[in-house]
Motif scaffolding. Sequence first.
Motif, PDB file in Angstrom:
ATOM      1  N   ASN A  71      32.220  48.827  39.244  1.00 22.88           N
ATOM      2  CA  ASN A  71      33.623  48.422  39.114  1.00 22.88           C
ATOM      3  C   ASN A  71      33.930  47.077  39.763  1.00 22.88           C
ATOM      4  O   ASN A  71      35.066  46.616  39.711  1.00 22.88           O
ATOM      5  CB  ASN A  71      34.539  49.515  39.685  1.00 22.88           C
ATOM      6  N   SER A  74      34.708  42.651  36.238  1.00 26.53           N
ATOM      7  CA  SER A  74      35.925  42.706  35.427  1.00 26.53           C
ATOM      8  C   SER A  74      35.589  43.234  34.031  1.00 26.53           C
ATOM      9  O   SER A  74      34.512  42.986  33.488  1.00 26.53           O
ATOM     10  CB  SER A  74      36.545  41.312  35.316  1.00 26.53           C
ATOM     11  N   TYR A  77      34.770  49.603  33.668  1.00 32.23           N
ATOM     12  CA  TYR A  77      35.384  50.606  34.530  1.00 32.23           C
ATOM     13  C   TYR A  77      34.603  51.905  34.414  1.00 32.23           C
ATOM     14  O   TYR A  77      34.450  52.457  33.323  1.00 32.23           O
ATOM     15  CB  TYR A  77      36.840  50.820  34.137  1.00 32.23           C
ATOM     16  N   THR A 556      41.165  42.362  36.062  1.00 31.48           N
ATOM     17  CA  THR A 556      41.128  42.783  34.665  1.00 31.48           C
ATOM     18  C   THR A 556      42.538  43.128  34.198  1.00 31.48           C
ATOM     19  O   THR A 556      43.202  43.972  34.813  1.00 31.48           O
ATOM     20  CB  THR A 556      40.235  44.027  34.484  1.00 31.48           C
ATOM     21  N   SER A 558      44.136  44.739  30.924  1.00 32.58           N
ATOM     22  CA  SER A 558      43.775  45.475  29.712  1.00 32.58           C
ATOM     23  C   SER A 558      45.031  45.796  28.922  1.00 32.58           C
ATOM     24  O   SER A 558      45.775  46.725  29.263  1.00 32.58           O
ATOM     25  CB  SER A 558      43.037  46.773  30.074  1.00 32.58           C
ATOM     26  N   ARG A 584      43.516  46.075  36.981  1.00 23.36           N
ATOM     27  CA  ARG A 584      42.549  46.430  38.020  1.00 23.36           C
ATOM     28  C   ARG A 584      42.233  45.179  38.833  1.00 23.36           C
ATOM     29  O   ARG A 584      42.029  44.101  38.285  1.00 23.36           O
ATOM     30  CB  ARG A 584      41.257  46.989  37.426  1.00 23.36           C
ATOM     31  N   ASN A 586      39.762  43.835  42.161  1.00 25.50           N
ATOM     32  CA  ASN A 586      38.746  44.037  43.193  1.00 25.50           C
ATOM     33  C   ASN A 586      38.671  42.777  44.040  1.00 25.50           C
ATOM     34  O   ASN A 586      38.447  41.682  43.512  1.00 25.50           O
ATOM     35  CB  ASN A 586      37.382  44.329  42.561  1.00 25.50           C
ATOM     36  N   GLN A 604      40.080  47.714  46.383  1.00 24.63           N
ATOM     37  CA  GLN A 604      40.197  48.016  44.960  1.00 24.63           C
ATOM     38  C   GLN A 604      41.587  48.563  44.650  1.00 24.63           C
ATOM     39  O   GLN A 604      42.076  49.466  45.342  1.00 24.63           O
ATOM     40  CB  GLN A 604      39.138  49.043  44.545  1.00 24.63           C
ATOM     41  N   VAL A 606      43.717  50.161  41.338  1.00 26.14           N
ATOM     42  CA  VAL A 606      43.655  50.670  39.967  1.00 26.14           C
ATOM     43  C   VAL A 606      45.049  51.119  39.560  1.00 26.14           C
ATOM     44  O   VAL A 606      45.680  51.937  40.237  1.00 26.14           O
ATOM     45  CB  VAL A 606      42.659  51.836  39.840  1.00 26.14           C
TER      46      VAL A 606
END
Length: 692
Positions: A71, A74, A77, A556, A558, A584, A586, A604, A606
């Motif tokens: 994870n 990018s 997942y 990321t 999405s 997301r 990181n 992280q 999410v």
Amino acid sequence: MKYYFLLFILFANCFFGLSQEKEKDTITYLNEVIIYNPIRANKTLGITQSTIIRENAFQNHSPIDLASSINQISGVYLLSGALNTNRITIRGVGARTPFGTDKLRLYFMDIPVTNGSGFSTIEAFDLENLNSMEVIKGPKGTAYGTNLGGAILLKPKEQYAKGTFFTNNFTVGSYGLIKDNLSIAHNTDSLEFNLSYNHLNTDGYRENNNFNRNGILLTTAIKLSSRNSIGILANYIDYTAQIPSSLGITAFTENPRQAAFTWKQAKGFESNKYTLLGLSYSYKISSRLENTTSLFYSYLDHYEPRPFNILDEFTNSYGFRSLFKGNFRFEDREASYLFGGELYKDEYNWRTFENLYEENNGNGSLQGNELSRNKEYRRQFNAFASLTLPLSNKFNMQLGVNVNKTHYDYRDLFNSGEDNKSAKRSFDPIVMPSLDLIYSISPGRQLYANISRGFSNPGLEETLTPEGVINPEITQEKGMNYELGTKMYLAKNKLWLNLAVFRMNINDLLVSQRIGEDQFVGKNAGSTKHQGIELDMNYTFDLSPKLQIIPFASYTLSDHIFVDFVDGDNDYSGNPLTGVPRNRINLGLRLNHSKNFYWNTTYQYVDGIPLTDANSLYSEPYNLLNTRLGYNKEISENLYISSDFGINNIFDVNYAQSVLINAVGFGGAEPRYYYPGNDRNFYISLGLKYHL
């Protein structure tokens, strides 16, 4: 989609401005912190936009934390319900799969290990045995199957220095964790030999969550002459893993450590014995052409008592892969090409039995009468080719194509006469072209564009009707990928940046519908649009000759939606795609002091995940903070020691590390959407390395 391209242009303008700095003719590549992406890497394999994480990036996390390691990238997942329950999605592809990983291809040492129905089990490989993990996002890798999700290439550790080395790394931690990895490596001019044994045992965070694994990995390369060599691979894994399964919202909130009630009563588990054998031969035909051909065989014996039945299965798989690579002069510049083929065949045998755990006096699962007996022969053939042409000193074009032919032959060995459901299904050949345009702004800075076509085969359950008969109407998913990106070293090669914007349109969407506790069927139910932004970067601060600080980040976005999706009386068109977090993040900071000490801290985030196609329920967003310290010391000329200490989930967050979409409650029970992640936990490792 307009704002993605505007953002891309904005970033490109910034890079053009920065690229005016005076540079050396050559580039010193940064140490890999999260990703490593040398501009010229893998052109001979027909890949221009892959992401590689290497061994020291795995050190950001626990040696059993595969999810956090993956994870870091990018667009990729991994949802992990347990060490043996993982689902990898790439750019949202595969997010609707109920269990496991499909719609991508997994390779180990360039040998395909994805089974004949498209499922991959990355947990069969020990993280400590890997040197690198290369991810191809989307159908760009014509030499690796052009699945819509892409491909993941696993490379085992290699010993580059000459001599004989003994290495052992021992880890203990929370939940009764004990892990040991022992390896022997020998390297000469004509022989490279690597043998490792790994053992892992943990009670797990939850009830009914023990995991016990033993494995042996052998890789050998023998140089026969200056023109030919032989490679040998043998990998054996034996593991037994209890299954706590998913929880409803009440159980997840009140006591996430508990197992699902029926799985606890049945003491559900899975037992796997997996063998992979490979033999490869490389021959340098001329100074401009070489070939590598591999033969492989694998065997999987799987036994899994579940509350609703007991599954007993085994799979024999075999095939070959042959790859020719060459180069030639094209208008006074070097051009390259490759072509080859890959055949994968397997024979899948499975039976189900009654599970009489309710009659077993609290002793768990008890095998009863046979309920079904089946066999399926599966065959896939991929032919591929690519050509890279340098149209100028700064502009390259790469053309690629992959042709796939898939065949299923299903045998019902339980029923006879009119009740027999045996059938065959052969899909028409499908052609997947790819076009890459790569422009080098200056050494270490490039822009690229890709257009590629990909596909995904339906899995076993998706090929069957509710009556258990092969559905002649089901077809493969097909999609077109459009991508723009840049990969650049900036600020005197201290900043590495990888930015991509993409859009993938998928038609004939395969949808798995749950019609029973252990029964799913599939149908082609519409189309989806996958689009997003992916950013990976790291920067190296040299504070002194011995002290280095490296911040790194990935992001990321999405923006995936159902374009056309009607399920019965429900129209979900326009809804965000189920099972994918929109955002997301990181972040991390690595401190290196000389070659002896490092300290990694990673964060992280999410976003909430839509759990139903109607988007009526989302998981809660979560934030995780992990840290790891390490120290290495040369005790003598031939002996080295290392130690590591890590803390995961520092703030003890209650979060769902995996989810099950469109869950259904049976018998009035709550739908079980959530797989709890571990609470705060610790681990400590001690390593020894001896050089003869």
